[in-house]
Design an enzyme around this catalytic site. Structure first.
Site, PDB file in Angstrom:
ATOM      1  N   ASP A   1      -7.534  -7.664   0.857  1.00 37.06           N
ATOM      2  CA  ASP A   1      -6.707  -7.909   2.078  1.00 37.06           C
ATOM      3  C   ASP A   1      -7.238  -7.511   3.386  1.00 37.06           C
ATOM      4  OD1 ASP A   1      -5.141  -5.009   3.136  1.00 37.06           O
ATOM      5  OD2 ASP A   1      -6.190  -4.818   1.315  1.00 37.06           O
TER       6      ASP A   1
ATOM      7  N   ASP B   1       0.815  -1.183   0.023  1.00 36.74           N
ATOM      8  CA  ASP B   1       0.082   0.027  -0.151  1.00 36.74           C
ATOM      9  C   ASP B   1       1.002   1.331   0.098  1.00 36.74           C
ATOM     10  OD1 ASP B   1       0.907   0.163   2.506  1.00 36.74           O
ATOM     11  OD2 ASP B   1      -0.830  -0.358   3.380  1.00 36.74           O
TER      12      ASP B   1
END
Length: 374
Positions: free
Chosen positions: A264, A89
């Site tokens: 996720d 991320d």
């Protein structure tokens, strides 16, 4: 990265992501390795649960150990000895989570390190540079996660700044000549018109895949489902779709029904450490005294190392004694449960039996199947 789409069942999609480091079967769930580790697990143990890809956290790996040490090892794959794909991320959500100790401007985000209080600045360019040093197979653009609740005007301003940051991320990614993949992140809160504007802006820039961000931040489930049903059909069919930070097993099922390819969440690992274990018949709270003398396995339908070797009573005992092994065995089970759920969803899409799979999934919990809007 190459995305192959094999078949569909309704809006649900069965395919795969092909990387130089390996193939990821989709729909896929990515365990979270925030600091370069899935807590308590070796890479071999994580792989044994069925995981094809992990998520790493740019923000935390930047603060510790930092880019210099990462580059000395080669990249994150070598640092943590995981030689399969990694998605990182951008750090945007972690900055969002800092609350009052951060200041967001057009240039980027000023904040104080949660570790030592040092003043730090993070912007789209720096995020791309950090992820380049990590060797991420999938790089995420730097964006602002729109908070919930937010007014239409607040969500619009946030989304439009994220679009400008998306272009800066794209430009820096290209300048670095990063050979890996870059995903855009669709923002806009719970407002469909803003999501439309975000999708159009990101498609104009062009990315290898598209994530739906700004969900699972406190909004009702009905709003999450509505936004997914509205947004997913607008993403080109030949691009992977990623729902960030989600979620509970039923959230994965509902995301897949609406066309999501990637997920996720820290939930399986965090809940495992707190004694909340997912099974085919619902959640087992292993700290409940009723399990003190229970010789049954956690889940007779599970093939994980924990279920094949240990009883609920043993797991209860380990938890009561605060033994590290208890958290590890719980984590192995929860991660395997999530991967078995994804395997079941993939198989159901392949055979055109997704509706039956979903009905059985909810029936086992004594719940009704949520309706699709379309």
């Amino acid at each position: 990265m190459k995305f192959e789409l094999d078949t569909t069942d309704g809006r649900a999609r069965r395919g795969r992501l092909i990387f130089d480091r390996g193939t990821v079967e989709t729909p896929a769930f990515m365990p979270v390795g925030t600091y370069g580790t899935v807590k308590g697990m070796t890479p071999e143990e994580v792989r044994a649960t069925g995981a094809d890809i992990l998520l790493g956290n740019t923000f935390h790996l930047w603060l510790r150990p930092g880019e210099e040490i990462m580059r000395k090892h080669g990249d994150l794959h070598d640092f943590m000895n995981w030689q399969r794909p990694i998605l990182t991320d951008s750090g945007g959500f972690q900055v969002f989570s800092l609350g009052d100790i951060r200041k967001i401007t057009e240039e980027g985000v000023h904040f104080r390190s949660p570790i030592n209080g040092e003043k730090i600045f993070l912007d789209p360019e720096k995020s791309m540079q950090i992820q380049d040093s990590l060797g991420s197979d999938v790089v995420m653009i730097f964006d602002e996660c729109t908070p919930y609740p937010a007014t239409h005007d607040e969500a619009r301003k946030s989304m439009q700044m994220s679009l400008r940051w998306a272009k800066r991320s794209r430009d820096e990614f290209d300048r670095l000549e990063n050979p890996n993949s870059l995903f855009g992140i669709i923002q806009g809160g719970v407002f469909e018109d803003l999501r439309d504007e975000s999708v159009k802006g990101l498609l104009d820039i062009g990315f290898d895949g598209y994530a739906v961000g700004g969900l699972a931040v406190g909004e009702p489930k009905a709003d999450m489902h509505r936004i997914l049903e509205h947004v997913c059909p607008q993403i080109p069919a030949d691009k992977p779709r990623y729902l960030m930070g989600v979620g509970k097993p039923e959230d994965l099922v509902e995301g897949v029904r609406r066309g999501v390819d990637m997920f996720d969440c820290v939930m399986p690992t965090r809940n495992a450490r707190n004694g909340h274990l997912f099974t085919s018949e619902g959640v087992i709270k292993i700290r409940n005294a009723r399990h003190r003398d229970d010789t049954a396995t956690l889940d007779p339908k599970c093939d994980c190392y924990t279920c094949k070797n240990y009883s609920r009573a043993y797991l209860y005992h380990l938890d009561r004694c605060n033994e590290i092994l208890g958290a590890r065995l719980n984590t192995i089970h929860n991660l395997r449960y999530y991967q078995m759920l994804m395997e079941g969803l993939r198989g159901a899409i392949e055979t055109g039996t997704l509706d039956a799979f979903v009905k059985e999934f909810y029936t086992s919990f004594g719940r009704e199947v949520p309706e699709l809007i379309v």
